[in-house]
Design a protein around this motif. Structure first.
Motif, PDB file in Angstrom:
ATOM      1  N   ILE A  78      39.575  32.263  48.926  1.00  0.00           N
ATOM      2  CA  ILE A  78      40.814  31.651  48.423  1.00  0.00           C
ATOM      3  C   ILE A  78      40.556  31.191  46.994  1.00  0.00           C
ATOM      4  O   ILE A  78      39.640  30.397  46.730  1.00  0.00           O
ATOM      5  CB  ILE A  78      41.236  30.476  49.305  1.00  0.00           C
ATOM      6  CG1 ILE A  78      41.532  30.983  50.746  1.00  0.00           C
ATOM      7  CG2 ILE A  78      42.449  29.777  48.725  1.00  0.00           C
ATOM      8  CD1 ILE A  78      41.801  29.860  51.728  1.00  0.00           C
ATOM      9  N   ILE A  79      41.359  31.688  46.050  1.00  0.00           N
ATOM     10  CA  ILE A  79      41.194  31.327  44.639  1.00  0.00           C
ATOM     11  C   ILE A  79      41.621  29.870  44.463  1.00  0.00           C
ATOM     12  O   ILE A  79      42.762  29.499  44.772  1.00  0.00           O
ATOM     13  CB  ILE A  79      42.023  32.264  43.754  1.00  0.00           C
ATOM     14  CG1 ILE A  79      41.559  33.742  43.953  1.00  0.00           C
ATOM     15  CG2 ILE A  79      41.892  31.860  42.291  1.00  0.00           C
ATOM     16  CD1 ILE A  79      40.133  34.003  43.587  1.00  0.00           C
ATOM     17  N   LEU A  80      40.690  29.065  43.964  1.00  0.00           N
ATOM     18  CA  LEU A  80      40.974  27.644  43.754  1.00  0.00           C
ATOM     19  C   LEU A  80      41.395  27.346  42.318  1.00  0.00           C
ATOM     20  O   LEU A  80      41.983  26.297  42.048  1.00  0.00           O
ATOM     21  CB  LEU A  80      39.721  26.811  44.099  1.00  0.00           C
ATOM     22  CG  LEU A  80      39.219  26.967  45.558  1.00  0.00           C
ATOM     23  CD1 LEU A  80      37.968  26.121  45.775  1.00  0.00           C
ATOM     24  CD2 LEU A  80      40.296  26.564  46.535  1.00  0.00           C
ATOM     25  N   GLY A  81      41.062  28.234  41.404  1.00  0.00           N
ATOM     26  CA  GLY A  81      41.440  28.003  40.017  1.00  0.00           C
ATOM     27  C   GLY A  81      40.807  29.045  39.116  1.00  0.00           C
ATOM     28  O   GLY A  81      40.062  29.938  39.576  1.00  0.00           O
ATOM     29  N   TYR A  82      41.174  28.939  37.821  1.00  0.00           N
ATOM     30  CA  TYR A  82      40.632  29.874  36.838  1.00  0.00           C
ATOM     31  C   TYR A  82      40.014  29.074  35.685  1.00  0.00           C
ATOM     32  O   TYR A  82      40.418  27.955  35.401  1.00  0.00           O
ATOM     33  CB  TYR A  82      41.734  30.795  36.300  1.00  0.00           C
ATOM     34  CG  TYR A  82      42.334  31.711  37.363  1.00  0.00           C
ATOM     35  CD1 TYR A  82      41.701  32.918  37.663  1.00  0.00           C
ATOM     36  CD2 TYR A  82      43.487  31.352  38.030  1.00  0.00           C
ATOM     37  CE1 TYR A  82      42.237  33.743  38.619  1.00  0.00           C
ATOM     38  CE2 TYR A  82      44.021  32.187  38.989  1.00  0.00           C
ATOM     39  CZ  TYR A  82      43.403  33.377  39.282  1.00  0.00           C
ATOM     40  OH  TYR A  82      43.926  34.191  40.232  1.00  0.00           O
ATOM     41  N   GLN A  83      39.057  29.708  35.063  1.00  0.00           N
ATOM     42  CA  GLN A  83      38.409  29.089  33.886  1.00  0.00           C
ATOM     43  C   GLN A  83      38.550  30.044  32.710  1.00  0.00           C
ATOM     44  O   GLN A  83      38.261  31.243  32.846  1.00  0.00           O
ATOM     45  CB  GLN A  83      36.929  28.835  34.176  1.00  0.00           C
ATOM     46  CG  GLN A  83      36.192  28.153  33.056  1.00  0.00           C
ATOM     47  CD  GLN A  83      34.699  28.026  33.356  1.00  0.00           C
ATOM     48  OE1 GLN A  83      33.995  29.026  33.287  1.00  0.00           O
ATOM     49  NE2 GLN A  83      34.237  26.833  33.679  1.00  0.00           N
ATOM     50  N   ILE A  84      39.092  29.493  31.576  1.00  0.00           N
ATOM     51  CA  ILE A  84      39.213  30.286  30.357  1.00  0.00           C
ATOM     52  C   ILE A  84      38.250  29.703  29.321  1.00  0.00           C
ATOM     53  O   ILE A  84      38.324  28.502  29.016  1.00  0.00           O
ATOM     54  CB  ILE A  84      40.644  30.256  29.793  1.00  0.00           C
ATOM     55  CG1 ILE A  84      41.623  30.852  30.838  1.00  0.00           C
ATOM     56  CG2 ILE A  84      40.729  31.044  28.501  1.00  0.00           C
ATOM     57  CD1 ILE A  84      42.277  29.816  31.689  1.00  0.00           C
TER      58      ILE A  84
ATOM     59  N   VAL B 217      42.282  25.879  34.761  1.00  0.00           N
ATOM     60  CA  VAL B 217      43.698  25.796  35.152  1.00  0.00           C
ATOM     61  C   VAL B 217      43.786  26.017  36.665  1.00  0.00           C
ATOM     62  O   VAL B 217      42.826  26.427  37.330  1.00  0.00           O
ATOM     63  CB  VAL B 217      44.537  26.847  34.422  1.00  0.00           C
ATOM     64  CG1 VAL B 217      44.531  26.592  32.925  1.00  0.00           C
ATOM     65  CG2 VAL B 217      44.025  28.260  34.725  1.00  0.00           C
ATOM     66  N   GLY B 218      44.925  25.769  37.185  1.00  0.00           N
ATOM     67  CA  GLY B 218      45.121  25.912  38.625  1.00  0.00           C
ATOM     68  C   GLY B 218      45.158  27.363  39.078  1.00  0.00           C
ATOM     69  O   GLY B 218      45.251  28.308  38.284  1.00  0.00           O
ATOM     70  N   SER B 219      45.162  27.513  40.434  1.00  0.00           N
ATOM     71  CA  SER B 219      45.074  28.860  41.015  1.00  0.00           C
ATOM     72  C   SER B 219      46.366  29.640  40.835  1.00  0.00           C
ATOM     73  O   SER B 219      46.367  30.857  40.941  1.00  0.00           O
ATOM     74  CB  SER B 219      44.745  28.766  42.511  1.00  0.00           C
ATOM     75  OG  SER B 219      45.767  28.046  43.188  1.00  0.00           O
ATOM     76  N   THR B 220      47.441  28.921  40.523  1.00  0.00           N
ATOM     77  CA  THR B 220      48.717  29.648  40.395  1.00  0.00           C
ATOM     78  C   THR B 220      49.014  30.029  38.959  1.00  0.00           C
ATOM     79  O   THR B 220      49.972  30.743  38.705  1.00  0.00           O
ATOM     80  CB  THR B 220      49.860  28.772  40.929  1.00  0.00           C
ATOM     81  OG1 THR B 220      49.904  27.563  40.191  1.00  0.00           O
ATOM     82  CG2 THR B 220      49.649  28.462  42.418  1.00  0.00           C
ATOM     83  N   VAL B 221      48.179  29.545  38.014  1.00  0.00           N
ATOM     84  CA  VAL B 221      48.422  29.818  36.605  1.00  0.00           C
ATOM     85  C   VAL B 221      47.916  31.216  36.277  1.00  0.00           C
ATOM     86  O   VAL B 221      46.835  31.609  36.692  1.00  0.00           O
ATOM     87  CB  VAL B 221      47.740  28.759  35.722  1.00  0.00           C
ATOM     88  CG1 VAL B 221      47.947  29.086  34.251  1.00  0.00           C
ATOM     89  CG2 VAL B 221      48.280  27.373  36.047  1.00  0.00           C
ATOM     90  N   ARG B 222      48.769  31.967  35.548  1.00  0.00           N
ATOM     91  CA  ARG B 222      48.374  33.325  35.190  1.00  0.00           C
ATOM     92  C   ARG B 222      48.323  33.520  33.675  1.00  0.00           C
ATOM     93  O   ARG B 222      48.090  34.629  33.228  1.00  0.00           O
ATOM     94  CB  ARG B 222      49.384  34.342  35.764  1.00  0.00           C
ATOM     95  CG  ARG B 222      49.474  34.358  37.264  1.00  0.00           C
ATOM     96  CD  ARG B 222      48.199  34.998  37.881  1.00  0.00           C
ATOM     97  NE  ARG B 222      48.332  35.140  39.299  1.00  0.00           N
ATOM     98  CZ  ARG B 222      48.016  34.193  40.186  1.00  0.00           C
ATOM     99  NH1 ARG B 222      47.546  33.033  39.734  1.00  0.00           N
ATOM    100  NH2 ARG B 222      48.139  34.380  41.477  1.00  0.00           N
ATOM    101  N   GLN B 223      48.548  32.460  32.874  1.00  0.00           N
ATOM    102  CA  GLN B 223      48.489  32.616  31.412  1.00  0.00           C
ATOM    103  C   GLN B 223      48.038  31.294  30.780  1.00  0.00           C
ATOM    104  O   GLN B 223      48.115  30.243  31.380  1.00  0.00           O
ATOM    105  CB  GLN B 223      49.840  33.035  30.868  1.00  0.00           C
ATOM    106  CG  GLN B 223      50.959  32.051  31.102  1.00  0.00           C
ATOM    107  CD  GLN B 223      52.288  32.531  30.564  1.00  0.00           C
ATOM    108  OE1 GLN B 223      52.418  33.656  30.145  1.00  0.00           O
ATOM    109  NE2 GLN B 223      53.266  31.654  30.533  1.00  0.00           N
ATOM    110  N   PHE B 224      47.600  31.454  29.545  1.00  0.00           N
ATOM    111  CA  PHE B 224      47.104  30.273  28.797  1.00  0.00           C
ATOM    112  C   PHE B 224      47.239  30.590  27.312  1.00  0.00           C
ATOM    113  O   PHE B 224      47.011  31.722  26.888  1.00  0.00           O
ATOM    114  CB  PHE B 224      45.635  30.014  29.162  1.00  0.00           C
ATOM    115  CG  PHE B 224      44.997  28.975  28.310  1.00  0.00           C
ATOM    116  CD1 PHE B 224      45.297  27.608  28.487  1.00  0.00           C
ATOM    117  CD2 PHE B 224      44.099  29.338  27.295  1.00  0.00           C
ATOM    118  CE1 PHE B 224      44.696  26.658  27.676  1.00  0.00           C
ATOM    119  CE2 PHE B 224      43.523  28.375  26.499  1.00  0.00           C
ATOM    120  CZ  PHE B 224      43.803  27.036  26.689  1.00  0.00           C
ATOM    121  N   THR B 225      47.631  29.531  26.525  1.00  0.00           N
ATOM    122  CA  THR B 225      47.772  29.693  25.071  1.00  0.00           C
ATOM    123  C   THR B 225      46.697  28.856  24.370  1.00  0.00           C
ATOM    124  O   THR B 225      46.615  27.641  24.599  1.00  0.00           O
ATOM    125  CB  THR B 225      49.156  29.254  24.603  1.00  0.00           C
ATOM    126  OG1 THR B 225      50.146  30.058  25.293  1.00  0.00           O
ATOM    127  CG2 THR B 225      49.304  29.447  23.111  1.00  0.00           C
TER     128      THR B 225
END
Length: 1493
Positions: free
Chosen positions: A683-689, A706-714
């Protein structure tokens, strides 16, 4: 710590390792993997499993096993070592090396008969030999004993019994379990008549046994043998001995000779059963029923006759003779005889009456015939069995001796529901009587069948059916109505108490039946019985068979799955319930697939039925799997468990996010977009950019989570026109996963990338299902390429399909998988950057994947017996899409099934017939099989007879073989006969029977034992309506076809059949039944009935039954006429005449007419009564009859009388000589308006006086005749030159001239008078004209050789001879007839026709038969000899008259000459002429009228 030792690893396995650091926060990232490391092999750590040994023959044992568990192989298995030795004894092992790990069986040969061995098996690999299994023990099969019983003693106990004593053979020579002993005895004179008695073994002391019912006083050889289940051992040395003496049997053929008043001689023969040495004979005699008068004499053994003296005259004596041995006097033979009266042959019994009819017996009552003056010694009953006609042969049914006064016999041993006709004869010492008259036909009652169907065999037909074959009952054993005969099959399971299944077959000729809906892989026992309407017969012997192995009908039970890691699941189960296994479980298949991800499940096979767990490895992490387990046998796969077991692998660190793009890039900021990892592994808990300047330190990243539901970042605050490196990673419960890295430049000058170029596919990288695509990236358009997309198109007509759209932007090659073998493809590629997709690249050149093994086996495989040692294999090719290459041929694998074990499959090659491999290629000299659509066949030859074989087939190409087809079983040794019976002959036996004989088909085409024949027969040209089949359930080569139609052509053909079926029919052969007596004529009719004449006609028999030779007509008055009853018989030759004119009837008398047809014999009569005289309603008699004569002719006048109930239609005139001859038709067909009729005198006979009468005719028939006219002479007036005055003038003129003229006239008159008379036997053409020289009627004369009838015309002055009464049967025969009516000219000189017409000497007086269309008619009263000319002419001078009025009995003669009828016709009258046959030169006559004018 910087090193560690890892233990518990498996030898010969390849491993990789990686590490990660752990602190209080958690796990860090894993290091990169180590290179692959393979551990060295070690010998297998476990022995093979499930060792099974079974005795194959008496000198071999089949051993089977399964490999060690895979985890214990410790390397690649190379083979097995089997060792064996005698069980329970110390000794060296014998070794066998099985050099293939795929072979898990071994046949150990050259062992000792019926000996126990212990056997062990070990596996080996490259490192050495593993452990041996636990020893299993097994016996070789039993053999036959090799030594006879010992100390055999045989002794005759009495005249019919021999006792044996013996000891068993030494135990080591019995070679099995002693099943008992066989005592043998055979006469020295007849060594083939061996008497065998079986004795059960007695394991304590000396054995003993007896053979009884032997022949008395006979020399026998005796012997004893021991036997086991496989067969008999050797016999002990034969010992000669003789049974004891006994009393003799009866003497033979007692007879009497030289019979005088006081003495007679008695003779006899030696007994057939001497039962010892004859020491003498005892003869005794006594007065019948007076024991006190008994006298006896003892005679020497050489005396076979004795003269008894001192007898009383004419006295009945009982005489007895018996032979003697040392044991006493034997059976007495006795007879009665009267002294002084020689015995004679007896008379036939009579009055046979049958009563008390039962299924198997009947009571025959009779009246004994004349006893021949001595007692009856034997009664013989003969019978016709299954009576269909008189031609059935008589067979002896029953004989009774020593019952001289019998009047009733019980006939035993009859066949139920069978027709019988009996006859008897009686026997005394002189001989046999004539046969009695046959009894009436009886039919015995029905009874249940006595016997069970024979030769019952049962074989496996399929997984759920058994095929039963038997020999049907012959007709004679039905014991009842054939329509009610059928068969009942009873079968049941052997292994458990289950309901008995019953099957009914109603067809009495059926020979086989398939029982359906049985359990798979189950042994059954069955019996069969016949039944009819009365009941059922006995059951046959029990036979046993097993249904064929099938696929399991249930899944393994208790299937459970447990994830043991992120890539492994442990699956466990228990076996299929035994009733549902349907065969030997060879292993299990695990079907598993990622739920919602995989379309087709993957398969993992677990060999052996004892391994019930498996570790599924290399699974995708944290994926839900659907898992099913099924068991399989050699036949195929069973059903998998349902619903599938669902289990998820454990989670792990995730894979990198995918499709990382930068849709918005500014000078100081960028927007990054990504998609979740393709392998989330949890289960994806989050992402790291994380990002940094490309020129900064590699480890200095700015990190944002960012959270697991985030799919973009600026990202902001970036430096313009600078390159940045971005990393994106995902996180699960197990930590951060591998990052995805990308570079971006902060600039606003970007565009779409250029398409990749220089696409190529190296041939070295092409396989059957994959290839490698290589390319050179195009310009990135100032925006780095993020990923590539590959599309694939299947040639020739496929569409472009996306293979993958997530190929790394760094890649310059990609492996394309999941392609179809031997298929052409084209590929294209596009690149994607932040701005969008490039155009597609140019298409690659067409590339074809390599061939692969065919994906499917041949279809529709069938195997059928062809001969007794070959089978025909037929199949259809695999589907084209599964060929995966160019099909080269097929391979057929087959093996003999013994004990349903032996898993090894052998194959056959054409080039080496002794090997067991068959490879068919287009280049083979056999049939080409590379046509994908054609049905292909191949014959496997040189197979063993009476063995079951299993056959599988594969297709192969240059790469290899397809999977095998489902196995097909076939039984070898039985095939239908290949040829028809030979040398067929059809011979007629009787009018209703044909005998057919033939030779069997050639031996090499019989394909087994011929069980019988089918005889097909039909009447020629009407096969469809009359074809019948007679089935002969015995291999005999002759048969009688009965109840056929007589004198009919039949066609016959024959086919042979054996246990496998019917052979071809022979070509038809023709035969014809004999002629028989015909049926009765089809009708009997009368016409033209007058007071004294009529015409009788009849029709052909409806059933001629041969060639019709003629007819017999018999008529007689029902009551005597004037005290005389005259029976007249007329035989008519040929079939063309079926009518007769009868002329000698008496008015008012009723006659019985009987007509029979004749072929080879006369058939039944058709009879009818008719009364002579006018019919009721016919006209009355004409009146005022007046006959006047003039110079030109004779005129008859009359007036019309009563017309009757209908108007008069015409008249006829009858005439007779005035001496009261028979009335005959003179003129007919006179118009109704006429009242007179004139005829020229020249048509009548000179000098004869006639009477005439007239008969009127109407629709009812001929009426009452008129009163006869006065007699009128046919003499002409005296010519003028005979007057006195003319003579006087002539005398005066010249006396000499007168004398000359008178002399010339006299000579001329004499020559003309007799010119036409002939004594020849035949007349062909006669032409003549005669002038009457006087005015009177000439007289008629009949010269009869045998009898002058009372009404015969006489020439002597109109007088007639006195009549005499006629007896019942008379002989008439006229002499030759001239073509004058006693001198009267036959009218209209036309050719006379001669017709063959046979009349016996008993032929009818005063009856006429007229030719079918003779051209002349002659009114005579009798038609007799063929040369009848002299019969009606004037008597010649000097002819001696035979004695008149001689009477003879009626006796038809077949040797009579032919006869002909002569009929006269004229233009003014008519004769009786058969319909449709007018006479030339005449108008159509009225039927029944015959005229002379």
């Amino acid at each position: 710590m910087t090193s560690i030792t890892v233990s518990g690893l498996t030898p010969a396995r390849t491993y990789q390792f990686r590490m990660c650091a752990v602190n209080q926060v958690g796990k860090g990232q894993y290091s990169t993997e180590t290179s692959r490391l393979m551990l060295p092999e070690e010998p297998p750590s476990a022995p093979p499993k499930n060792i099974v040994a079974s005795g194959r023959t008496n000198q071999s044992i089949m051993v089977q096993w399964q490999p060690p568990p895979e985890s214990e192989h410790n390397g690649v298995l190379h083979g097995y070592i089997l060792r064996y030795r005698l069980a329970g004894l110390p000794g060296e092992y014998h070794y066998k090396n099985i050099t293939s790990a795929e072979i898990n069986y071994c046949l150990v040969k050259d062992l000792i008969i019926w000996t126990q061995y212990e056997i062990q098996v070990a596996s080996y690999n490259g490192a050495g030999l593993g452990a041996f299994s636990r020893a299993v023990t097994e016996y070789t099969l039993q053999g036959v004993p090799t030594a006879p019983p010992q100390n055999v003693q045989a002794e005759a106990v009495n005249s019919t019994t021999i006792q044996f004593l013996w000891n068993p053979p030494p135990q080591q020579f019995i070679n099995g379990i002693n099943q008992g002993y066989k005592l043998l005895a055979w006469p020295v004179a007849a060594p083939e008549s061996v008497t065998v008695v079986t004795i059960a073994p007695d394991f304590h002391g000396v054995h003993s046994g007896c053979i009884t019912n032997l022949k008395k006083f006979t020399a026998y050889y005796t012997s004893v043998l021991c036997f086991t289940t496989p067969g008999d051992g050797p016999q002990s040395p034969p010992e000669l001995l003789c049974t004891h003496e006994d009393k003799p049997g009866a003497v033979g053929h007692l007879s009497f000779t030289e019979i005088l008043d006081t003495s007679l001689k008695v003779s006899w023969q030696e007994p057939v059963e001497k039962n010892g040495i004859i020491t003498g004979y005892q003869i005794s005699w006594e007065v019948y029923s007076r024991n006190e008068s008994r006298l006896a004499r003892t005679l020497a053994n050489t005396t076979l006759e004795y003269k008894i003296t001192g007898l009383s005259s004419l006295t009945t004596y009982t005489i007895e003779v018996a032979a003697m041995t040392a044991k006493g006097t034997g059976l007495v033979t006795s007879s009665t005889i009267s002294s002084g009266v020689p015995p004679e042959l007896p008379g036939a019994p009579s009055n046979l009456v049958i009563s008390n009819i039962s299924p198997r017996s009947a009571t025959l009552q009779f009246r004994p015939g004349y006893d021949g003056k001595t007692s009856i010694s034997k009664w013989i009953v003969e019978g016709q069995v299954g009576v269909l006609g008189e031609e059935e042969e008589w067979v002896s049914l029953y004989e009774v001796e020593n019952e001289p006064d019998a009047q009733m016999l019980e006939i035993p041993n009859l066949i139920p529901y069978t027709h019988y006709r009996f006859r008897m004869r009686q026997v005394n010492i002189v001989g046999q009587s004539p046969l009695s008259q046959p009894s009436r036909v009886i039919q015995t009652l029905q009874a249940p069948p006595d016997v069970a169907p024979g030769s019952v065999t049962v074989r496996t037909a399929s997984e759920t059916s058994l095929w039963i074959r038997w020999m049907p009952l012959p007709d004679a054993q039905y014991n009842g109505n054939p329509e009610s005969v059928g068969y009942r099959i009873k079968l049941w399971r052997v292994d458990l108490q289950s309901p008995v299944l019953m099957k009914i077959i109603s067809d009495r000729l059926e020979r086989e039946y398939t029982v359906e809906d049985l359990e798979e892989w189950v042994e059954y026992e069955l019996q069969i019985q016949a039944f009819n309407a009365i009941g059922a017969g006995p059951w046959s012997e029990v036979v046993r068979s097993c249904t064929r192995e099938s696929v399991p009908s249930a899944p393994p039970e208790n299937v459970s799955a447990e994830a043991v890691s992120s890539t492994q699941i442990l699956l466990t189960w228990t076996s299929v319930p035994e009733p549902e296994q349907n065969g030997l479980i060879l292993g299990y298949k695990i079907l598993f697939k990622a739920k919602d991800l995989d379309s087709e499940p993957k398969t993992q096979i677990v060999r052996g039925n004892h391994t019930q767990s498996v570790l599924l490895a290399s699974l995708r992490k944290y994926v839900l799997y659907e898992i099913q387990v099924l068991a399989f046998t050699r036949i195929g796969d069973g059903v998998p468990n349902f619903p599938p077991v669902i289990e998820r692998t454990k989670d792990d660190a995730p894979g990198p996010p995918v499709r990382l793009v930068f849709p918005e890039v500014r000078l100081t900021s960028v927007r990054i977009v990504w998609q979740p990892p393709e392998e989330p592994n949890g289960i994806i808990l989050g992402y790291q950019i994380a990002y940094r300047l490309a020129t900064s330190s590699p480890n200095k990243f700015t990190t944002v989570e960012v959270g697991s539901t985030v799919r973009q970042f600026t990202a902001t605050d970036l430096s313009p026109e600078s390159a940045y490196i971005f990393r994106t990673s995902a996180k699960t419960r197990q930590g951060w996963g591998e990052p995805l890295e990308a570079t971006v430049i902060t600039t606003e000058k970007r565009e779409r990338p250029a398409p990749p170029r220089e696409l190529r596919i190296p041939q070295s990288e092409v396989s059957s299902q994959s290839l490698q695509l290589q390319w050179v990236p195009g310009s990135d358009g100032s925006s780095p390429v993020r990923y590539f997309t590959v599309e694939v198109r299947e040639l020739p007509n496929g569409e472009w399909k996306t293979y993958s759209s997530s190929i790394s932007h760094e890649a310059t090659s990609c492996v394309i998988e999941r392609l179809n073998p031997f298929t052409s493809y084209k590929l294209r590629l596009k690149a994607t950057n932040d701005i969008g997709d490039s155009d597609f690249s140019a298409e690659t050149e067409a590339v074809t994947t390599l061939q692969d093994v065919p994906g499917e086996p041949p279809r529709s495989v069938s195997v059928t017996p062809h001969t007794t040692s070959s089978v025909l294999v037929q199949w259809q090719p695999p589907k084209v899409e599964s060929l995966n290459g160019l099909l080269l041929g097929y391979r057929i694998y087959y093996r003999e099934l013994e004990y349903e074990t032996g898993p090894g499959t052998e194959s056959k090659t054409i080039k080496i017939p002794s090997a067991l491999r068959a490879e068919l290629t287009p280049q083979s000299s056999f049939q080409t099989v590379n046509s994908p659509s054609a049905l292909t066949t191949y014959e496997l030859t040189q197979l063993k007879k009476y063995k079951r074989y299993e056959v599988v087939i594969t297709a192969y190409n240059i790469i290899g073989e397809s999977p095998t087809s489902a196995p097909v079983e076939v039984f070898v040794g039985e095939a239908a006969p290949a040829m028809a019976p030979q040398t067929i002959q059809v011979n007629a036996l009787t009018a209703s029977q044909l005998e057919i004989t033939w030779d069997p088909p050639p031996v090499d085409s019989q394909n087994g034992n011929i069980q019988g024949y089918k005889i097909y027969y039909w009447e020629m040209d009407i096969q469809n309506d009359t074809e019948k089949v007679k089935v002969l359930f015995l291999p005999e080569t002759t048969v009688r076809l009965k109840n056929l139609t007589s004198h009919t052509k039949y066609m016959v053909c024959i086919s042979a059949f054996n246990a496998a079926g019917d052979g071809p029919r022979s070509s038809p052969r023709q035969g014809r039944t004999h002629q028989a007596a015909p049926s009765a004529p089809s009708f009997l009719a009368f016409s033209e009935i007058t007071c004294t004449t009529l015409n009788v006609s009849w029709g052909e028999p409806t059933a001629a039954n041969g060639i019709l030779q003629g007819y017999r007509v018999v008529y007689e008055p029902l009551a005597p006429v004037q005290g005389v009853s005259k029976v007249v018989t007329v035989d008519i030759k040929g079939n063309w005449q079926r009518w007769l004119k009868v002329r000698d009837l008496t008015k008012g008398v009723t006659y019985l007419f009987r007509v029979q047809a004749r072929t080879i014999a006369y058939g039944p009569e058709l009879q009818a009564n008719i009364t002579a005289g006018p019919a009721e309603g016919s006209p009355g008699s004409p009146q005022e009859i007046l006959a006047t004569k003039s110079a030109s002719g004779l005129t008859l006048q009359w007036t019309e009388g009563d017309s009757g109930d209908k108007p008069t239609t015409g008249y006829i005139i009858e005439a007779r000589p005035s001496d009261e001859g028979l009335w005959d038709t003179f003129v007919k067909d006179i118009p109704r308006s006429a009242t007179s009729y004139t005829v020229g005198l020249d048509k009548l006979k000179q000098g004869v006086s006639y009477e005439f009468r007239v008969v009127a005719v109407n629709e009812f028939g001929y009426g009452e005749p008129s009163i006869p006219s006065a007699a009128v002479s046919a003499q002409l007036e005296t010519p003028f030159y005979e007057e006195w005055w003319f003579l006087l003038v002539m005398a005066l003129s010249s006396l000499i001239l007168i004398l000359l003229v008178v002399f010339a006239l006299v000579l001329h008159g004499q020559s003309r008078k007799y010119k036409n008379c002939s004594t020849g036997k035949n007349i062909s053409n006669v032409e003549e004209s005669v002038t009457l020289d006087n005015g009177g009627f000439t007289s008629l004369e009949l010269n009869s050789r045998h009898l002058n009838v009372k009404s015969t015309f006489s020439k002597k002055n109109g007088t007639r001879s006195p009549p005499r009464p006629s007896p019942g049967g008379l002989h008439y025969s006229d002499e030759d007839i001239c073509n004058k009516y006693n001198g009267a000219v036959l009218t209209e000189s036309v050719a006379l026709n001669e017709k063959p017409l046979e009349v016996s000497e008993s032929e009818a007086t005063d009856s006429d038969y007229e030719d079918e269309l003779p051209k002349h008619s002659f009114v005579n009263h009798y038609m007799s000899d063929p040369t009848y000319y002299n019969s009606w002419k004037r008597q010649q001078k000097g002819v001696k008259h035979p004695t008149p009025y001689r009477y003879e009995e009626c006796a038809a003669s077949e040797t009579e000459p032919y006869f002909q009828t002569v009929i006269t016709t004229q233009s003014t009258g008519g004769v009786y002429t058969p319909t449709g046959q007018p006479a030339p030169g005449s108008r159509t006559p009225v039927t029944g009228f015959s005229s002379f004018v």
